[in-house]
Motif scaffolding. Structure first.
Motif, PDB file in Angstrom:
ATOM      1  N   LYS A 111       0.807  -1.216   0.000  1.00  0.00           N
ATOM      2  CA  LYS A 111       0.000   0.000   0.000  1.00  0.00           C
ATOM      3  C   LYS A 111       0.841   1.268   0.000  1.00  0.00           C
ATOM      4  CE  LYS A 111      -4.201  -1.903   2.052  1.00  0.00           C
ATOM      5  NZ  LYS A 111      -5.197  -1.826   3.142  1.00  0.00           N
ATOM      6  N   GLY A 112       2.148   1.129  -0.011  1.00  0.00           N
ATOM      7  CA  GLY A 112       3.036   2.282  -0.062  1.00  0.00           C
ATOM      8  C   GLY A 112       3.028   3.127   1.201  1.00  0.00           C
ATOM      9  N   LEU A 113       2.740   2.505   2.334  1.00  0.00           N
ATOM     10  CA  LEU A 113       2.671   3.234   3.604  1.00  0.00           C
ATOM     11  C   LEU A 113       4.039   3.251   4.270  1.00  0.00           C
ATOM     12  CD1 LEU A 113      -0.655   1.584   4.783  1.00  0.00           C
ATOM     13  CD2 LEU A 113      -0.389   3.931   3.954  1.00  0.00           C
ATOM     14  N   LYS A 114       4.412   4.393   4.858  1.00  0.00           N
ATOM     15  CA  LYS A 114       5.745   4.546   5.430  1.00  0.00           C
ATOM     16  C   LYS A 114       5.738   4.828   6.931  1.00  0.00           C
ATOM     17  CE  LYS A 114       7.948   4.172   1.483  1.00  0.00           C
ATOM     18  NZ  LYS A 114       8.841   3.019   1.216  1.00  0.00           N
ATOM     19  N   LYS A 115       4.703   5.535   7.407  1.00  0.00           N
ATOM     20  CA  LYS A 115       4.666   5.944   8.811  1.00  0.00           C
ATOM     21  C   LYS A 115       3.381   5.442   9.442  1.00  0.00           C
ATOM     22  CE  LYS A 115       5.618   9.940  11.767  1.00  0.00           C
ATOM     23  NZ  LYS A 115       5.937  11.394  11.789  1.00  0.00           N
ATOM     24  N   VAL A 116       3.513   4.662  10.522  1.00  0.00           N
ATOM     25  CA  VAL A 116       2.335   4.012  11.090  1.00  0.00           C
ATOM     26  C   VAL A 116       2.264   4.186  12.602  1.00  0.00           C
ATOM     27  CG1 VAL A 116       2.310   2.277   9.265  1.00  0.00           C
ATOM     28  CG2 VAL A 116       3.524   1.780  11.406  1.00  0.00           C
ATOM     29  N   LEU A 117       1.047   4.122  13.104  1.00  0.00           N
ATOM     30  CA  LEU A 117       0.790   4.057  14.545  1.00  0.00           C
ATOM     31  C   LEU A 117       0.637   2.588  14.903  1.00  0.00           C
ATOM     32  CD1 LEU A 117      -0.031   5.307  17.322  1.00  0.00           C
ATOM     33  CD2 LEU A 117      -2.388   5.302  16.465  1.00  0.00           C
ATOM     34  N   LEU A 118       1.447   2.112  15.852  1.00  0.00           N
ATOM     35  CA  LEU A 118       1.415   0.712  16.257  1.00  0.00           C
ATOM     36  C   LEU A 118       0.639   0.570  17.560  1.00  0.00           C
ATOM     37  CD1 LEU A 118       2.389  -2.237  15.917  1.00  0.00           C
ATOM     38  CD2 LEU A 118       4.441  -1.596  17.210  1.00  0.00           C
ATOM     39  N   LEU A 119      -0.418  -0.236  17.543  1.00  0.00           N
ATOM     40  CA  LEU A 119      -1.229  -0.492  18.730  1.00  0.00           C
ATOM     41  C   LEU A 119      -1.260  -1.996  19.018  1.00  0.00           C
ATOM     42  CD1 LEU A 119      -4.299   1.872  18.145  1.00  0.00           C
ATOM     43  CD2 LEU A 119      -2.221   2.322  19.472  1.00  0.00           C
ATOM     44  N   GLY A 120      -1.019  -2.342  20.269  1.00  0.00           N
ATOM     45  CA  GLY A 120      -1.022  -3.736  20.677  1.00  0.00           C
ATOM     46  C   GLY A 120      -0.772  -3.821  22.164  1.00  0.00           C
ATOM     47  N   SER A 121      -0.257  -4.942  22.627  1.00  0.00           N
ATOM     48  CA  SER A 121       0.104  -5.058  24.036  1.00  0.00           C
ATOM     49  C   SER A 121       1.303  -4.162  24.335  1.00  0.00           C
ATOM     50  CB  SER A 121       0.453  -6.508  24.375  1.00  0.00           C
ATOM     51  OG  SER A 121       1.688  -6.871  23.759  1.00  0.00           O
ATOM     52  N   LYS A 122       1.568  -3.951  25.599  1.00  0.00           N
ATOM     53  CA  LYS A 122       2.712  -3.121  26.005  1.00  0.00           C
ATOM     54  C   LYS A 122       4.000  -3.645  25.402  1.00  0.00           C
ATOM     55  CE  LYS A 122       5.173  -1.523  30.143  1.00  0.00           C
ATOM     56  NZ  LYS A 122       5.180  -1.522  31.625  1.00  0.00           N
ATOM     57  N   TYR A 123       4.183  -4.950  25.474  1.00  0.00           N
ATOM     58  CA  TYR A 123       5.413  -5.550  24.970  1.00  0.00           C
ATOM     59  C   TYR A 123       5.514  -5.381  23.462  1.00  0.00           C
ATOM     60  CZ  TYR A 123       9.365  -8.772  25.117  1.00  0.00           C
ATOM     61  OH  TYR A 123      10.621  -9.313  25.038  1.00  0.00           O
ATOM     62  N   THR A 124       4.404  -5.484  22.768  1.00  0.00           N
ATOM     63  CA  THR A 124       4.394  -5.313  21.315  1.00  0.00           C
ATOM     64  C   THR A 124       4.736  -3.886  20.924  1.00  0.00           C
ATOM     65  OG1 THR A 124       2.782  -7.092  20.992  1.00  0.00           O
ATOM     66  CG2 THR A 124       2.922  -5.426  19.262  1.00  0.00           C
ATOM     67  N   MET A 125       4.183  -2.917  21.657  1.00  0.00           N
ATOM     68  CA  MET A 125       4.409  -1.508  21.311  1.00  0.00           C
ATOM     69  C   MET A 125       5.801  -1.017  21.683  1.00  0.00           C
ATOM     70  SD  MET A 125       0.734   0.371  22.054  1.00  0.00           S
ATOM     71  CE  MET A 125       0.338  -0.414  23.630  1.00  0.00           C
ATOM     72  N   THR A 126       6.398  -1.609  22.697  1.00  0.00           N
ATOM     73  CA  THR A 126       7.690  -1.100  23.175  1.00  0.00           C
ATOM     74  C   THR A 126       8.856  -2.035  22.895  1.00  0.00           C
ATOM     75  OG1 THR A 126       7.356  -2.066  25.389  1.00  0.00           O
ATOM     76  CG2 THR A 126       6.566   0.190  25.028  1.00  0.00           C
ATOM     77  N   GLY A 127       8.597  -3.318  22.693  1.00  0.00           N
ATOM     78  CA  GLY A 127       9.678  -4.283  22.493  1.00  0.00           C
ATOM     79  C   GLY A 127      10.230  -4.250  21.080  1.00  0.00           C
ATOM     80  N   SER A 128      11.463  -4.669  20.950  1.00  0.00           N
ATOM     81  CA  SER A 128      12.125  -4.630  19.647  1.00  0.00           C
ATOM     82  C   SER A 128      11.593  -5.700  18.690  1.00  0.00           C
ATOM     83  CB  SER A 128      13.633  -4.812  19.824  1.00  0.00           C
ATOM     84  OG  SER A 128      13.924  -6.072  20.401  1.00  0.00           O
ATOM     85  N   PHE A 129      10.983  -6.763  19.221  1.00  0.00           N
ATOM     86  CA  PHE A 129      10.586  -7.870  18.357  1.00  0.00           C
ATOM     87  C   PHE A 129       9.513  -7.469  17.347  1.00  0.00           C
ATOM     88  CE2 PHE A 129       6.913  -8.148  21.032  1.00  0.00           C
ATOM     89  CZ  PHE A 129       5.959  -8.831  20.303  1.00  0.00           C
ATOM     90  N   TYR A 130       8.689  -6.470  17.654  1.00  0.00           N
ATOM     91  CA  TYR A 130       7.634  -6.051  16.722  1.00  0.00           C
ATOM     92  C   TYR A 130       7.918  -4.636  16.212  1.00  0.00           C
ATOM     93  CZ  TYR A 130       2.944  -6.933  14.761  1.00  0.00           C
ATOM     94  OH  TYR A 130       1.888  -7.204  13.910  1.00  0.00           O
ATOM     95  N   LYS A 131       7.998  -3.687  17.126  1.00  0.00           N
ATOM     96  CA  LYS A 131       8.291  -2.303  16.728  1.00  0.00           C
ATOM     97  C   LYS A 131       9.624  -2.237  15.989  1.00  0.00           C
ATOM     98  CE  LYS A 131       8.739   2.392  18.654  1.00  0.00           C
ATOM     99  NZ  LYS A 131      10.173   2.656  18.381  1.00  0.00           N
ATOM    100  N   GLY A 132      10.641  -2.890  16.560  1.00  0.00           N
ATOM    101  CA  GLY A 132      11.954  -2.886  15.933  1.00  0.00           C
ATOM    102  C   GLY A 132      11.964  -3.594  14.593  1.00  0.00           C
ATOM    103  N   TYR A 133      11.155  -4.650  14.481  1.00  0.00           N
ATOM    104  CA  TYR A 133      11.049  -5.379  13.221  1.00  0.00           C
ATOM    105  C   TYR A 133      10.533  -4.462  12.114  1.00  0.00           C
ATOM    106  CZ  TYR A 133       9.744  -9.220  10.032  1.00  0.00           C
ATOM    107  OH  TYR A 133       9.620 -10.059   8.941  1.00  0.00           O
ATOM    108  N   LEU A 134       9.486  -3.705  12.424  1.00  0.00           N
ATOM    109  CA  LEU A 134       8.946  -2.769  11.437  1.00  0.00           C
ATOM    110  C   LEU A 134       9.964  -1.686  11.079  1.00  0.00           C
ATOM    111  CD1 LEU A 134       5.274  -2.232  12.718  1.00  0.00           C
ATOM    112  CD2 LEU A 134       6.085  -3.816  10.960  1.00  0.00           C
ATOM    113  N   GLU A 135      10.657  -1.188  12.091  1.00  0.00           N
ATOM    114  CA  GLU A 135      11.666  -0.147  11.848  1.00  0.00           C
ATOM    115  C   GLU A 135      12.817  -0.683  10.999  1.00  0.00           C
ATOM    116  OE1 GLU A 135      10.976   2.570  15.857  1.00  0.00           O
ATOM    117  OE2 GLU A 135      12.397   0.903  15.913  1.00  0.00           O
TER     118      GLU A 135
END
Length: 224
Positions: A111-135
């Protein structure tokens, strides 16, 4: 010809696990017709036995044991965003897992999206395994404030996980999204938590629903 087999590792909560099973079966049938349904193996954990966010090896051992018990399968899906923190360890041991994060990345790129708001559990939003993966995949990721993260996390584990929508939860999430659009210019919101299926998904920006995408990808893989 042998039919492909999917293993569902779930129970984090039973709500999302049931949704995975139901939707995989119904979407498969819609595409194959008649009385065709997929072969599904399921292991459901007791949430109280699994310290989902504690960074130790006990939950990983339990996942290994469950995967071994369900084998052979062609691939596994983990019916939880947060539990994907173990995916790289499972894959490194030769356990075939359809990674929900990879499915989300593919959708964002398509979809050509570059900047997103990530919503999930605390660990998902702050941990490297998900947020860091996207980054690491080149996306700019915005998360809520610390207080908002705590409230969302509490709502997930104390209400949504047992099928209850907390009073004002939809309005709370709507306010977070509205602010992220106005202040951070986010282009989409990623619903990373599988329990978010209970929440309203009507926003001024696209919603990338991880669970829905994950289920569709599983059906695609089953049909081949």
């Amino acid at each position: 010809m042998r039919k492909a087999i999917v293993g569902i590792l779930g129970g984090f909560s039973p709500l999302s696990t049931a949704e995975y099973y139901s939707q995989i079966c119904s979407q498969y049938n819609e595409r194959k017709g008649n009385l065709e349904y997929p072969i599904v193996k399921l292991h459901s954990f007791n949430m109280m036995d699994v310290d989902v966010e504690n960074n130790n090896r006990e939950p990983l051992r339990m996942m290994y044991d469950a995967a071994e018990a369900l084998s052979p399968v062609d691939f596994f899906v983990i019916a939880s965003g947060t539990m994907h923190r173990m995916v790289r360890h499972l894959i490194s041991e030769g356990i075939p897992v359809l990674d929900i994060r990879e499915v989300v990345v593919n959708e964002l790129k398509a979809k050509g999206l570059k900047k997103v708001l990530l919503l999930g559990s605390k660990y998902t939003m702050t941990g490297s395994f998900y947020k860091g993966y996207l980054e690491d995949e080149g996306f700019e990721v915005v998360i809520p404030t610390a207080d908002e993260i705590e409230k969302i996390n509490t709502d997930i584990y104390h209400r949504l996980a047992v099928g209850q929508v907390p009073e004002g939860a939809n309005e709370f999430v709507q306010a977070i999204v509205t602010r992220a659009v106005a202040e951070d210019n986010v282009e989409a919101v990623v619903f990373a938590c599988t329990e978010f299926s209970l929440l309203n998904k009507e926003f001024s920006i696209p919603v990338v629903n991880a669970m829905e995408l994950h289920i569709k990808a599983a059906v695609d893989k089953l049909i081949g």
